[in-house]
Scaffold this active site. Structure first.
Site, PDB file in Angstrom:
ATOM      1  N   GLU A 127     -82.366 -56.549 -12.225  1.00 24.91           N
ATOM      2  CA  GLU A 127     -82.489 -56.864 -10.792  1.00 24.91           C
ATOM      3  C   GLU A 127     -82.748 -55.603  -9.976  1.00 24.91           C
ATOM      4  O   GLU A 127     -83.468 -55.620  -8.997  1.00 24.91           O
ATOM      5  CB  GLU A 127     -81.221 -57.560 -10.277  1.00 24.91           C
ATOM      6  CG  GLU A 127     -81.123 -59.024 -10.654  1.00 24.91           C
ATOM      7  CD  GLU A 127     -82.171 -59.887  -9.962  1.00 24.91           C
ATOM      8  OE1 GLU A 127     -83.363 -59.555 -10.032  1.00 24.91           O
ATOM      9  OE2 GLU A 127     -81.803 -60.918  -9.383  1.00 24.91           O
ATOM     10  N   THR A 179     -88.989 -59.559  -1.750  1.00 23.28           N
ATOM     11  CA  THR A 179     -87.540 -59.443  -1.596  1.00 23.28           C
ATOM     12  C   THR A 179     -87.192 -58.170  -0.830  1.00 23.28           C
ATOM     13  O   THR A 179     -86.326 -58.167   0.045  1.00 23.28           O
ATOM     14  CB  THR A 179     -86.858 -59.433  -2.981  1.00 23.28           C
ATOM     15  OG1 THR A 179     -87.277 -60.607  -3.668  1.00 23.28           O
ATOM     16  CG2 THR A 179     -85.348 -59.430  -2.863  1.00 23.28           C
TER      17      THR A 179
HETATM   18  P1  ADP Z   1     -87.545 -63.703  -7.369  1.00 19.06           P
HETATM   19  O1  ADP Z   1     -86.674 -63.797  -6.144  1.00 19.06           O
HETATM   20  O2  ADP Z   1     -88.310 -64.961  -7.588  1.00 19.06           O
HETATM   21  O3  ADP Z   1     -86.813 -63.216  -8.572  1.00 19.06           O
HETATM   22  P2  ADP Z   1     -88.345 -61.056  -6.854  1.00 19.06           P
HETATM   23  O4  ADP Z   1     -89.266 -60.655  -5.764  1.00 19.06           O
HETATM   24  O5  ADP Z   1     -86.905 -60.757  -6.767  1.00 19.06           O
HETATM   25  O6  ADP Z   1     -88.600 -62.610  -7.087  1.00 19.06           O
HETATM   26  O7  ADP Z   1     -88.789 -60.385  -8.232  1.00 19.06           O
HETATM   27  C1  ADP Z   1     -90.072 -60.428  -8.689  1.00 19.06           C
HETATM   28  C2  ADP Z   1     -90.615 -59.000  -8.806  1.00 19.06           C
HETATM   29  O8  ADP Z   1     -90.201 -58.413 -10.043  1.00 19.06           O
HETATM   30  C3  ADP Z   1     -92.125 -59.040  -8.846  1.00 19.06           C
HETATM   31  O9  ADP Z   1     -92.590 -57.937  -8.093  1.00 19.06           O
HETATM   32  C4  ADP Z   1     -92.477 -58.869 -10.310  1.00 19.06           C
HETATM   33  O10 ADP Z   1     -93.705 -58.218 -10.496  1.00 19.06           O
HETATM   34  C5  ADP Z   1     -91.329 -58.010 -10.837  1.00 19.06           C
HETATM   35  N1  ADP Z   1     -91.071 -58.245 -12.272  1.00 19.06           N
HETATM   36  C6  ADP Z   1     -91.143 -57.363 -13.269  1.00 19.06           C
HETATM   37  N2  ADP Z   1     -90.829 -57.930 -14.455  1.00 19.06           N
HETATM   38  C7  ADP Z   1     -90.551 -59.217 -14.203  1.00 19.06           C
HETATM   39  C8  ADP Z   1     -90.170 -60.309 -15.016  1.00 19.06           C
HETATM   40  N3  ADP Z   1     -90.012 -60.205 -16.341  1.00 19.06           N
HETATM   41  N4  ADP Z   1     -89.929 -61.469 -14.405  1.00 19.06           N
HETATM   42  C9  ADP Z   1     -90.091 -61.610 -13.070  1.00 19.06           C
HETATM   43  N5  ADP Z   1     -90.472 -60.624 -12.253  1.00 19.06           N
HETATM   44  C10 ADP Z   1     -90.698 -59.420 -12.813  1.00 19.06           C
END
Ligand code: ADP
Length: 306
Positions: A127, A179
């Site tokens: 995270e 986010t």
């Molecule tokens: P969510 O709230 O849906 O989790 P976030 O914005 O917190 O979305 O996280 C997504 C971000 O993390 C994106 O920028 C994405 O490119 C990055 N990321 C890197 N690896 C992963 C992964 N395995 N799964 C999801 N997001 C990823």
């Protein structure tokens, strides 16, 4: 040995519980498959169209697996195949599903050596990569299932909250809310009168879940601190919320940092109707959208047969 798991989407915050409350969804979920390889390190293969990085240091699942390998003192490597159904940036815990799935998958491969707290700590490393902040409000329900409260992160204090069988309707309008941006616009200070309202609602919501008091749940799904600021980033938010509540939803709000919106309902018919309303609002303003009508998942990340 191959280990295949399902890792569920999650709704963080639950309106008034910013950074401390979350629930696991029955759908959507990601599928991940793990196996031990002789070559040290982590190899990532993506089986979806999201084009997420395959360099382990840049992928949420990758950093968690690297940390798990190091923590275990394991001298081989892990290959992971990721089939993502939770769209990144949806506010449905896409990064948490990868992080929590990686922690649990590695733990099964390595012989069940980590405690629940270890799994949450490992997943938080993922995270941190995705959002720049270590938060566990998506990760914890993703690992444990149900509704969870993070009473404290330092030290970690997780409280599973018993809950009635409620239906969850989620709409994901296809707009991007990062986010990091959704965090940056928040005010750093709150008025005492707002804080009092907020902790009344949080306590009411938890009590409502635990005593199955649906009226109390509905009344407590109110956020006077975060939602008024964040909802500006989500077109038609107020209209969606008002119409869903008119149709009988108990209440709801922004899922995580958005743009998804969730609503809780007492029965499936209402949850379906709420989904139709959400779709109609976004269709009418020309924003592509996906609707899920689902329930709170009792289980978090779980192993499935290959
Ligand atoms: P969510 O709230 O849906 O989790 P976030 O914005 O917190 O979305 O996280 C997504 C971000 O993390 C994106 O920028 C994405 O490119 C990055 N990321 C890197 N690896 C992963 C992964 N395995 N799964 C999801 N997001 C990823």
């Amino acid at each position: 040995m191959k280990v295949k798991i399902k890792s569920p989407g999650t709704v963080a915050n639950l309106v008034c519980g910013f950074d401390i409350l979350g629930l696991a969804l029955k759908a959507p979920y990601d599928i991940m498959e793990f196996e031990i390889i002789d070559q040290p390190g982590v190899v990532i293969e993506n089986r979806d169209a999201f084009n997420l990085p395959t360099e382990p240091e840049k992928n949420v699942a990758g950093v968690v697996l690297l940390a798990a390998i190091e923590k275990a003192g394991f001298n081989k490597g892990i290959r992971v195949t990721i089939e993502k159904h939770i769209k990144p940036g949806s506010g449905l815990g896409s990064s948490a599903a990868s992080a929590a799935g990686a922690a649990v998958g590695a733990n099964i491969l390595l012989g069940d050596i980590f405690s629940t707290d270890d799994l949450v700590q490992l997943a938080m490393i993922g995270e941190k990569l995705a959002t720049g902040v270590k938060h566990a409000d998506n990760i914890t329900p993703c690992i444990l299932g149900g509704i969870t409260l993070i009473r404290s992160i330092h030290p970690l204090d997780i409280v599973p909250i018993a809950s009635p069988d409620l239906f969850v309707t989620v709409v994901h309008p296809q707009i991007e809310v990062r986010t990091a941006d959704a965090r940056q616009i928040l005010r750093k200070q709150v008025y005492l009168k707002d804080a009092i309202k907020q902790w009344g609602n949080i306590a009411g919501l938890v009590a409502g879940f635990m005593t199955n008091d649906r009226g109390l749940i509905g009344r407590s799904l109110e956020d006077v601190i975060i939602e008024p600021v964040r909802s500006i980033l989500i077109p038609a938010f107020d209209e969606v919320k008002a119409k869903c509540k008119e149709a009988g939803a108990l209440g709801g709000g922004i899922s995580g940092s958005g743009p998804s919106i969730f609503m809780l309902s007492e029965n499936e018919a209402t949850a379906q109707m709420v989904g139709d309303i959400m779709k109609k609002v976004y269709d009418s303003i020309g924003i592509e959208n996906y609707v899920y009508v689902t329930t709170i998942a009792k289980n978090g990340v779980e192993r499935v047969s290959e």
